[in-house]
Design a protein around this motif. Structure first.
Motif, PDB file in Angstrom:
ATOM      1  N   ALA A 165       0.743  -1.351  -0.081  1.00 20.65           N
ATOM      2  CA  ALA A 165      -0.045   0.092  -0.157  1.00 20.65           C
ATOM      3  C   ALA A 165       0.867   1.212  -0.010  1.00 20.65           C
ATOM      4  CB  ALA A 165      -1.064   0.047   1.160  1.00 20.65           C
ATOM      5  N   VAL A 166       1.947   1.454  -0.939  1.00 24.82           N
ATOM      6  CA  VAL A 166       2.644   2.458  -0.851  1.00 24.82           C
ATOM      7  C   VAL A 166       2.707   3.147  -2.222  1.00 24.82           C
ATOM      8  CG1 VAL A 166       4.320   2.020   1.127  1.00 24.82           C
ATOM      9  CG2 VAL A 166       4.893   1.203  -1.299  1.00 24.82           C
ATOM     10  N   GLU A 167       1.458   2.741  -3.046  1.00 25.31           N
ATOM     11  CA  GLU A 167       1.337   3.276  -4.525  1.00 25.31           C
ATOM     12  C   GLU A 167       2.325   2.910  -5.484  1.00 25.31           C
ATOM     13  OE1 GLU A 167      -1.389   4.832  -5.225  1.00 25.31           O
ATOM     14  OE2 GLU A 167      -1.673   4.901  -2.928  1.00 25.31           O
ATOM     15  N   LYS A 168       2.777   1.563  -5.354  1.00 24.63           N
ATOM     16  CA  LYS A 168       3.891   0.973  -6.301  1.00 24.63           C
ATOM     17  C   LYS A 168       3.386   0.767  -7.857  1.00 24.63           C
ATOM     18  CE  LYS A 168       4.633  -2.636  -3.769  1.00 24.63           C
ATOM     19  NZ  LYS A 168       4.259  -2.417  -2.700  1.00 24.63           N
ATOM     20  N   MET A 169       1.714   0.188  -7.497  1.00 26.79           N
ATOM     21  CA  MET A 169       1.151   0.061  -8.903  1.00 26.79           C
ATOM     22  C   MET A 169       0.727   1.399  -9.502  1.00 26.79           C
ATOM     23  SD  MET A 169      -2.458  -1.966  -9.783  1.00 26.79           S
ATOM     24  CE  MET A 169      -1.993  -3.359  -9.309  1.00 26.79           C
ATOM     25  N   THR A 170       0.601   2.556  -8.676  1.00 33.54           N
ATOM     26  CA  THR A 170       0.225   3.770  -9.420  1.00 33.54           C
ATOM     27  C   THR A 170       1.412   4.367 -10.222  1.00 33.54           C
ATOM     28  OG1 THR A 170      -1.389   4.017  -7.586  1.00 33.54           O
ATOM     29  CG2 THR A 170      -0.495   6.019  -8.884  1.00 33.54           C
ATOM     30  N   ILE A 171       2.660   4.132  -9.474  1.00 31.83           N
ATOM     31  CA  ILE A 171       3.942   4.617  -9.961  1.00 31.83           C
ATOM     32  C   ILE A 171       4.259   3.796 -11.241  1.00 31.83           C
ATOM     33  CG2 ILE A 171       6.308   4.636  -9.670  1.00 31.83           C
ATOM     34  CD1 ILE A 171       5.856   5.297  -6.627  1.00 31.83           C
ATOM     35  N   GLY A 172       4.203   2.468 -11.363  1.00 34.93           N
ATOM     36  CA  GLY A 172       4.337   1.537 -12.169  1.00 34.93           C
ATOM     37  C   GLY A 172       3.458   1.934 -13.309  1.00 34.93           C
ATOM     38  N   LYS A 173       2.310   2.270 -13.319  1.00 38.90           N
ATOM     39  CA  LYS A 173       1.329   2.285 -14.686  1.00 38.90           C
ATOM     40  C   LYS A 173       1.488   3.939 -15.075  1.00 38.90           C
ATOM     41  CE  LYS A 173      -2.673  -0.197 -13.115  1.00 38.90           C
ATOM     42  NZ  LYS A 173      -4.263   0.088 -12.563  1.00 38.90           N
ATOM     43  N   ALA A 174       2.097   4.954 -14.275  1.00 40.80           N
ATOM     44  CA  ALA A 174       2.438   6.171 -14.597  1.00 40.80           C
ATOM     45  C   ALA A 174       3.850   6.022 -15.406  1.00 40.80           C
ATOM     46  CB  ALA A 174       2.734   7.242 -13.551  1.00 40.80           C
ATOM     47  N   LEU A 175       4.617   5.164 -14.881  1.00 46.89           N
ATOM     48  CA  LEU A 175       5.984   5.134 -15.798  1.00 46.89           C
ATOM     49  C   LEU A 175       5.761   4.273 -17.061  1.00 46.89           C
ATOM     50  CD1 LEU A 175       9.176   5.059 -15.474  1.00 46.89           C
ATOM     51  CD2 LEU A 175       9.093   3.128 -14.415  1.00 46.89           C
ATOM     52  N   GLU A 176       4.768   3.239 -17.036  1.00 45.19           N
ATOM     53  CA  GLU A 176       4.255   2.657 -18.260  1.00 45.19           C
ATOM     54  C   GLU A 176       3.960   3.547 -19.373  1.00 45.19           C
ATOM     55  OE1 GLU A 176       1.564  -1.367 -19.048  1.00 45.19           O
ATOM     56  OE2 GLU A 176       0.859   0.337 -17.726  1.00 45.19           O
ATOM     57  N   LYS A 177       3.218   4.632 -19.037  1.00 40.98           N
ATOM     58  CA  LYS A 177       2.755   5.312 -19.867  1.00 40.98           C
ATOM     59  C   LYS A 177       3.827   6.349 -20.480  1.00 40.98           C
ATOM     60  CE  LYS A 177      -1.994   5.440 -18.348  1.00 40.98           C
ATOM     61  NZ  LYS A 177      -2.882   6.295 -17.499  1.00 40.98           N
ATOM     62  N   LYS A 178       4.772   6.720 -19.312  1.00 41.28           N
ATOM     63  CA  LYS A 178       5.761   7.613 -19.656  1.00 41.28           C
ATOM     64  C   LYS A 178       7.037   6.989 -20.863  1.00 41.28           C
ATOM     65  CE  LYS A 178       8.230  11.373 -17.821  1.00 41.28           C
ATOM     66  NZ  LYS A 178       7.675  12.728 -18.231  1.00 41.28           N
ATOM     67  N   ILE A 179       7.133   5.850 -20.512  1.00 41.62           N
ATOM     68  CA  ILE A 179       8.078   5.192 -21.366  1.00 41.62           C
ATOM     69  C   ILE A 179       7.901   4.296 -22.148  1.00 41.62           C
ATOM     70  CG2 ILE A 179      10.100   5.520 -19.513  1.00 41.62           C
ATOM     71  CD1 ILE A 179       9.764   2.799 -18.729  1.00 41.62           C
ATOM     72  N   ASP A 180       6.449   4.335 -22.659  1.00 40.26           N
ATOM     73  CA  ASP A 180       5.908   3.333 -23.419  1.00 40.26           C
ATOM     74  C   ASP A 180       6.348   1.936 -23.077  1.00 40.26           C
ATOM     75  OD1 ASP A 180       4.366   2.577 -25.544  1.00 40.26           O
ATOM     76  OD2 ASP A 180       6.240   2.656 -27.252  1.00 40.26           O
ATOM     77  N   ALA A 181       6.095   1.253 -22.187  1.00 37.37           N
ATOM     78  CA  ALA A 181       6.488   0.209 -21.601  1.00 37.37           C
ATOM     79  C   ALA A 181       5.114  -0.836 -21.099  1.00 37.37           C
ATOM     80  CB  ALA A 181       7.620   0.236 -20.349  1.00 37.37           C
ATOM     81  N   LYS A 182       5.421  -1.965 -20.858  1.00 41.65           N
ATOM     82  CA  LYS A 182       4.489  -2.953 -20.329  1.00 41.65           C
ATOM     83  C   LYS A 182       4.695  -3.186 -18.859  1.00 41.65           C
ATOM     84  CE  LYS A 182       2.531  -3.304 -24.239  1.00 41.65           C
ATOM     85  NZ  LYS A 182       1.469  -2.504 -24.526  1.00 41.65           N
ATOM     86  N   LEU A 183       3.545  -3.211 -17.762  1.00 41.88           N
ATOM     87  CA  LEU A 183       3.468  -3.323 -16.800  1.00 41.88           C
ATOM     88  C   LEU A 183       3.278  -4.792 -16.242  1.00 41.88           C
ATOM     89  CD1 LEU A 183       4.072  -2.092 -13.668  1.00 41.88           C
ATOM     90  CD2 LEU A 183       1.598  -1.513 -13.761  1.00 41.88           C
ATOM     91  N   LEU A 184       4.017  -5.486 -15.539  1.00 48.73           N
ATOM     92  CA  LEU A 184       3.522  -6.689 -15.031  1.00 48.73           C
ATOM     93  C   LEU A 184       3.586  -6.634 -13.345  1.00 48.73           C
ATOM     94  CD1 LEU A 184       2.983 -10.021 -15.444  1.00 48.73           C
ATOM     95  CD2 LEU A 184       5.386 -10.338 -14.983  1.00 48.73           C
TER      96      LEU A 184
END
Length: 74
Positions: free
Chosen positions: A11-30
């Protein structure tokens, strides 16, 4: 392909950060929930489900596969 790990307590927003990073660098999140969701329809959310998706087994295999694929692309 690069492999980025986001690690931290619950519950420290890892997924939120991952989703934002996914969009920013055109990557995929697992994220870890997806590995659990593979087994949950068959086993429910039990100790057995978590054992099957444990980082030392299934997740480790996934990460190794992604890493090997990235090495071939270089």
């Amino acid at each position: 392909m690069e492999l980025i790990f986001i690690v931290g307590p619950q519950a420290v927003e890892k997924m939120t950060i991952g989703k934002a990073l996914e969009k920013k660098i055109d990557a995929k999140l697992l994220f870890n929930h997806e590995t659990l969701d593979i087994f949950a329809p068959f086993l429910g959310y039990t100790k057995e489900t978590f054992r099957h998706s444990d980082i030392q087994t299934f997740r480790h295999s996934d990460i190794q596969t992604f890493w090997l694929d990235a090495q071939r692309a270089v």
